[in-house]
Scaffold this motif. Structure first.
Motif, PDB file in Angstrom:
ATOM      1  N   PRO A 202       0.718  -1.116   0.156  1.00 38.20           N
ATOM      2  CA  PRO A 202       0.109   0.026  -0.124  1.00 38.20           C
ATOM      3  C   PRO A 202       0.691   1.221  -0.122  1.00 38.20           C
ATOM      4  O   PRO A 202       1.756   1.363   0.491  1.00 38.20           O
ATOM      5  N   GLN A 203       0.580   2.122  -0.758  1.00 34.81           N
ATOM      6  CA  GLN A 203       0.978   3.647  -0.742  1.00 34.81           C
ATOM      7  C   GLN A 203       0.242   4.602  -0.331  1.00 34.81           C
ATOM      8  O   GLN A 203      -0.949   4.475   0.115  1.00 34.81           O
ATOM      9  N   PHE A 204       1.321   5.619   0.464  1.00 25.65           N
ATOM     10  CA  PHE A 204       0.470   6.481   1.405  1.00 25.65           C
ATOM     11  C   PHE A 204      -0.490   7.345   0.734  1.00 25.65           C
ATOM     12  O   PHE A 204      -1.865   7.565   1.239  1.00 25.65           O
ATOM     13  N   LYS A 205      -0.304   7.796  -0.522  1.00 25.02           N
ATOM     14  CA  LYS A 205      -1.400   8.976  -1.126  1.00 25.02           C
ATOM     15  C   LYS A 205      -2.737   8.355  -1.498  1.00 25.02           C
ATOM     16  O   LYS A 205      -2.580   7.152  -2.150  1.00 25.02           O
ATOM     17  N   SER A 206      -3.703   8.896  -1.140  1.00 23.76           N
ATOM     18  CA  SER A 206      -5.191   8.600  -1.752  1.00 23.76           C
ATOM     19  C   SER A 206      -5.818   9.659  -2.089  1.00 23.76           C
ATOM     20  O   SER A 206      -5.576  10.998  -1.940  1.00 23.76           O
ATOM     21  N   PHE A 207      -6.720   9.357  -2.733  1.00 26.01           N
ATOM     22  CA  PHE A 207      -7.571  10.442  -3.518  1.00 26.01           C
ATOM     23  C   PHE A 207      -9.124  10.308  -3.147  1.00 26.01           C
ATOM     24  O   PHE A 207      -9.900   9.018  -3.350  1.00 26.01           O
ATOM     25  N   PRO A 208      -9.799  11.296  -2.411  1.00 25.03           N
ATOM     26  CA  PRO A 208     -11.212  11.151  -2.216  1.00 25.03           C
ATOM     27  C   PRO A 208     -11.827  11.238  -3.574  1.00 25.03           C
ATOM     28  O   PRO A 208     -11.641  11.918  -4.499  1.00 25.03           O
ATOM     29  N   ILE A 209     -12.774  10.498  -3.905  1.00 30.07           N
ATOM     30  CA  ILE A 209     -13.745  10.343  -5.158  1.00 30.07           C
ATOM     31  C   ILE A 209     -15.024  11.003  -4.699  1.00 30.07           C
ATOM     32  O   ILE A 209     -15.666  10.737  -3.610  1.00 30.07           O
ATOM     33  N   GLN A 210     -15.689  11.856  -5.623  1.00 25.19           N
ATOM     34  CA  GLN A 210     -16.956  12.480  -5.506  1.00 25.19           C
ATOM     35  C   GLN A 210     -18.019  11.524  -5.205  1.00 25.19           C
ATOM     36  O   GLN A 210     -17.769  10.402  -6.089  1.00 25.19           O
ATOM     37  N   GLN A 211     -19.239  11.710  -4.633  1.00 24.18           N
ATOM     38  CA  GLN A 211     -20.195  10.636  -4.450  1.00 24.18           C
ATOM     39  C   GLN A 211     -21.567  10.984  -4.987  1.00 24.18           C
ATOM     40  O   GLN A 211     -22.021  12.337  -4.549  1.00 24.18           O
ATOM     41  N   PHE A 212     -22.184  10.161  -5.765  1.00 22.08           N
ATOM     42  CA  PHE A 212     -23.471  10.422  -5.935  1.00 22.08           C
ATOM     43  C   PHE A 212     -24.341  10.094  -4.613  1.00 22.08           C
ATOM     44  O   PHE A 212     -23.915   9.692  -3.700  1.00 22.08           O
ATOM     45  N   LYS A 213     -25.742  10.462  -4.711  1.00 19.63           N
ATOM     46  CA  LYS A 213     -26.277  10.600  -3.394  1.00 19.63           C
ATOM     47  C   LYS A 213     -26.781   9.252  -3.001  1.00 19.63           C
ATOM     48  O   LYS A 213     -26.856   9.009  -1.813  1.00 19.63           O
ATOM     49  N   ASP A 214     -27.314   8.421  -4.061  1.00 22.49           N
ATOM     50  CA  ASP A 214     -28.028   7.037  -3.613  1.00 22.49           C
ATOM     51  C   ASP A 214     -27.217   5.658  -3.997  1.00 22.49           C
ATOM     52  O   ASP A 214     -27.872   4.929  -4.258  1.00 22.49           O
ATOM     53  N   LEU A 215     -25.926   5.961  -4.065  1.00 25.99           N
ATOM     54  CA  LEU A 215     -25.452   4.432  -4.348  1.00 25.99           C
ATOM     55  C   LEU A 215     -24.593   3.893  -3.057  1.00 25.99           C
ATOM     56  O   LEU A 215     -24.070   4.901  -2.419  1.00 25.99           O
ATOM     57  N   LYS A 216     -24.605   2.689  -2.871  1.00 25.05           N
ATOM     58  CA  LYS A 216     -23.739   2.166  -1.790  1.00 25.05           C
ATOM     59  C   LYS A 216     -22.337   2.695  -1.944  1.00 25.05           C
ATOM     60  O   LYS A 216     -22.005   2.450  -3.146  1.00 25.05           O
ATOM     61  N   THR A 217     -21.679   2.548  -0.981  1.00 27.39           N
ATOM     62  CA  THR A 217     -20.168   3.257  -1.059  1.00 27.39           C
ATOM     63  C   THR A 217     -19.261   2.191  -0.589  1.00 27.39           C
ATOM     64  O   THR A 217     -19.533   1.278   0.259  1.00 27.39           O
TER      65      THR A 217
END
Lengths: 351, 334
Positions: free
Chosen positions: A99-114
């Motif tokens: 695993p590498q340190f850097k991550s990216f938050p991804i935008q989310q739709f309202k009604d989908l399981k995450t």
């Protein structure tokens, strides 16, 4: 244009059937449906392929408002089942299963399981590796982290919808063949999830309201001129002022500007008014400091103090041309209330 | 509460670990070699604590008790903090933890005996002529999950043997059940962080209200425990003086002033990294609607006259309401 990115054409097959895509004349690998405002990019499998192709496209000047990544993913979490559809919340990266340190938050739709997704530099086929990486993320793909990298640099929102193609109770050697056989089914699931969600507002879409606020029109006012740094300061101040005073009107900020001033001077007045709106206490403190130095300024001294009003120093400058002038200046300086000046910095002043 | 629970293999069979795991029978626990193999290895976004919080249970390695920064605590005695947990279930918008660990996941360390040995060494050998303080709750809330960690009893037993040392449990919680089972000790202080009601609602997300905390303070003092109060961090608002006057009145209407050992006062401040995290995590928070500057020590604060005015006004209010000057200390300010 909303750009849909897939690793393989097979994953996109139902999108090609549903929309009217035709190849772009300007960018090899890009298909466009003008009437729907959609594009499809087939990046190829792997982190380098996807990073190269998406970065090149984003740099080519195509007007892309957001990117939606769609594709199959393997499950790392044993609770995830084949053909379930998820949206991704965070993209992580593993190089050679580390695993590498850097991550990216991804935008989310309202009604989908995450869920969270780990982009792996290798295909993960062994249960042992799945177990090792499962504390980091729920699913594994080969591209998403790279797309996150490209989109974050270009400041373009990225969404991702994944369908589970292989789970950890399905440790088959022929998994790739099996996925290919089911490609149409997976593509259909992705299309349905996309159609059901992409027109709905995504979480946190209310930033637009701020940008539309009438205060921003001041940047284009013909009586004002903002330099690049002044524009930056204006935007920062406006975003802070709007946190508490949404109903503020631009008239409140321009009431003291004058046709006798230069456009830049007027812009500076607007910035000062914004600062006063944001922080009336600071304005009062500065007023007090200015009052203390008024006599010095009146007789021609140039006064400076810490613009952050953090350090207590005061700098005074004057050209002395005669001994009587020196005498007058030294007398004025002797009577300067330096203890009161320091008191202001110690919060003792009555403001 | 937790999505997944990870347990270090070395401590899996300790009674304390088993007791913690009993609380999470419905969550599968996964055995790992070391917490450090996962916790903080990847950058997990802070706000995932809302819907994707994991628990790690393991052993604290390295330095178990650390010297506190200058102006950290009350008086001129040596101050230390010990680390028996990482991260917090609450979500305060100004919290420095959001820029500290690169993960919001909760970590419980279960090797309290080793931490206790180090506290004993510092108390009985290094500072035998002094009255050292040991603070719990630097990286976590020291009461919020105490019904799960069951560590309160251990530290009461430890400090019974160390009458010249002080222990402070810092909290915003009202989870006093385990605490109230203990016989009060002169050298153990429970300190509550408080802000005016409206500010708590806006900025202390997921925390008990100010009034609930004040009620908990009453319960704790009625049981004979000593308490302290942290009016920290104070966030500037136009009428902050009225709000703090109101808060002080609320405190004094519930708690006998003589039961409050000390009250600390501090103005909101951040490291550069934490400030960046706050702007990313809470871009709409009104706590950002104020000018912050970077000061010589690298911290992000209000300009000096503003923070000094806040400190002196709140101190003045406390003195006016009957607190003694030696009960009040200004926290983390030069």
């Amino acid at each position: 244009m909303i750009l849909l990115s897939f690793a393989h054409r097979n994953e996109a097959q139902c999108f090609f059937e549903h929309f009217q895509f035709s190849p772009s004349q300007d960018f090899n690998g890009l298909w466009i449906d003008q009437s729907e405002g959609l594009g499809i990019l087939i990046t190829g499998e792997g982190q380098f392929e996807s990073l190269n192709l998406l970065s090149s496209l984003l740099a080519s000047g195509e007007n892309i408002s957001k990117v939606v990544n769609l594709g199959v993913a393997g499950a790392l979490n044993s609770k995830f089942r084949n053909q379930e559809v998820y949206q991704v919340r965070t993209a992580y990266l593993a190089l050679e299963n580390n695993p590498q340190f850097k991550s990216f938050p991804i935008q989310q739709f309202k009604d989908l399981k995450t869920c969270d997704c780990l982009t792996s530099s290798k295909r993960i086929l062994k249960q042992e590796i799945r177990t090792k990486l499962s504390p980091i993320a729920d699913i594994v793909d080969r591209e998403l982290w790279s797309l996150g990298f490209a989109c974050s640099k270009a400041k373009i929102p990225l969404f991702s919808i994944k369908v589970i193609s292989d789970s950890d109770d399905n440790d088959s050697k022929n998994i790739c063949e099996e996925i290919k056989e089911l490609a149409q089914e997976f593509s259909k699931l992705l299309l349905n999830a996309f159609l059901a969600n992409h027109r709905k507002n995504s979480k946190g879409d209310n930033n637009q309201q701020d940008i539309d606020h009438e205060l921003y029109q001041l940047l284009h006012d013909k009586n004002l001129y903002f330099t690049v740094s002044m524009k930056r300061k204006f935007k920062t101040l406006v975003s802070k002022v709007l946190l508490n005073k949404e109903d503020i009107k631009k008239k409140q900020l321009t009431v003291s500007i004058s046709e006798d001033n230069s456009k830049k001077e007027n812009a500076l007045i607007v910035l000062a008014n914004l600062t006063a709106e944001l922080n009336p206490l600071r304005t009062e403190i500065e007023g007090q400091l200015n009052e203390m130095t008024r006599t010095l300024v009146k007789i021609g001294w140039t006064i400076k103090y810490d613009s952050n009003i953090e350090d207590k120093w005061i700098s005074v400058y004057s050209k002395i041309q005669s001994s009587s002038q020196l005498h007058k200046l030294s007398k004025t300086l002797e009577s300067f209330p330096f203890e009161d000046w320091q008191d202001v910095f110690e919060g003792k002043a009555d403001v | 509460m937790f999505n997944r629970v990870f347990v270090e293999e070395d401590i899996l069979n300790l009674p304390r670990t088993k007791k913690i795991l009993e609380h999470f029978k419905n969550v599968d626990h996964e055995i790992i070699h070391r917490i450090d193999d996962y916790f903080g290895r990847v950058k997990k976004p802070y706000l995932q604590k809302r819907d994707n919080l994991n628990l790690y249970i393991g052993k604290k390695r390295g330095q178990l008790v650390k010297e506190a920064p200058n102006a950290y605590g009350f008086g001129s005695d040596p101050h230390y903090y010990f680390i028996h947990s990482y991260n917090c279930i609450y979500e305060c918008e100004y919290c420095y933890l959001q820029g500290y660990f690169n993960s919001p996941d909760i970590v419980f360390f279960v090797n309290h005996e080793e931490i206790g040995e180090e506290i004993k060494r510092l108390s009985l050998e290094v500072h035998k002529e002094k009255r050292p303080w040991f603070h719990a709750g630097e990286f976590s809330d020291s009461l919020a999950l105490s019904h799960i960690t069951s560590d309160i009893e251990f530290y009461f037993d430890l400090f019974k043997e160390l009458p010249n040392s002080f222990l402070e449990f810092r909290t915003k919680s009202v989870n006093t059940k385990d605490l109230l089972k203990q016989k009060p000790l002169e050298n153990i202080i429970i300190s509550f962080s408080l802000s005016p009601s409206e500010r708590t609602k806006k900025s202390d997300l997921g925390c008990p209200s100010s009034m609930t905390r004040i009620k908990a303070m009453r319960k704790v003092t009625n049981a004979g425990h000593k308490i302290a109060i942290h009016l920290d961090p104070i966030i500037y608002e136009n009428n902050f003086e009225e709000k703090y006057e109101e808060l002080i009145q609320e405190i004094l209407s519930s708690v006998d002033l003589t039961k409050i050992l000390y009250i600390s006062v501090g103005v909101v401040r951040f490291t550069k990294d934490v400030y960046r995290q706050v702007t990313q995590n809470y871009p709409k928070s009104d706590l950002l609607a104020m000018e912050f500057i970077k000061t010589a020590d690298g911290k992000v604060r209000y300009p000096r006259p503003i923070r000094m005015k806040i400190l002196s006004k709140v101190k003045e209010l406390l003195l006016k309401n009957g607190f003694k000057a030696n009960q009040v200390y200004l926290c983390m300010e030069d």
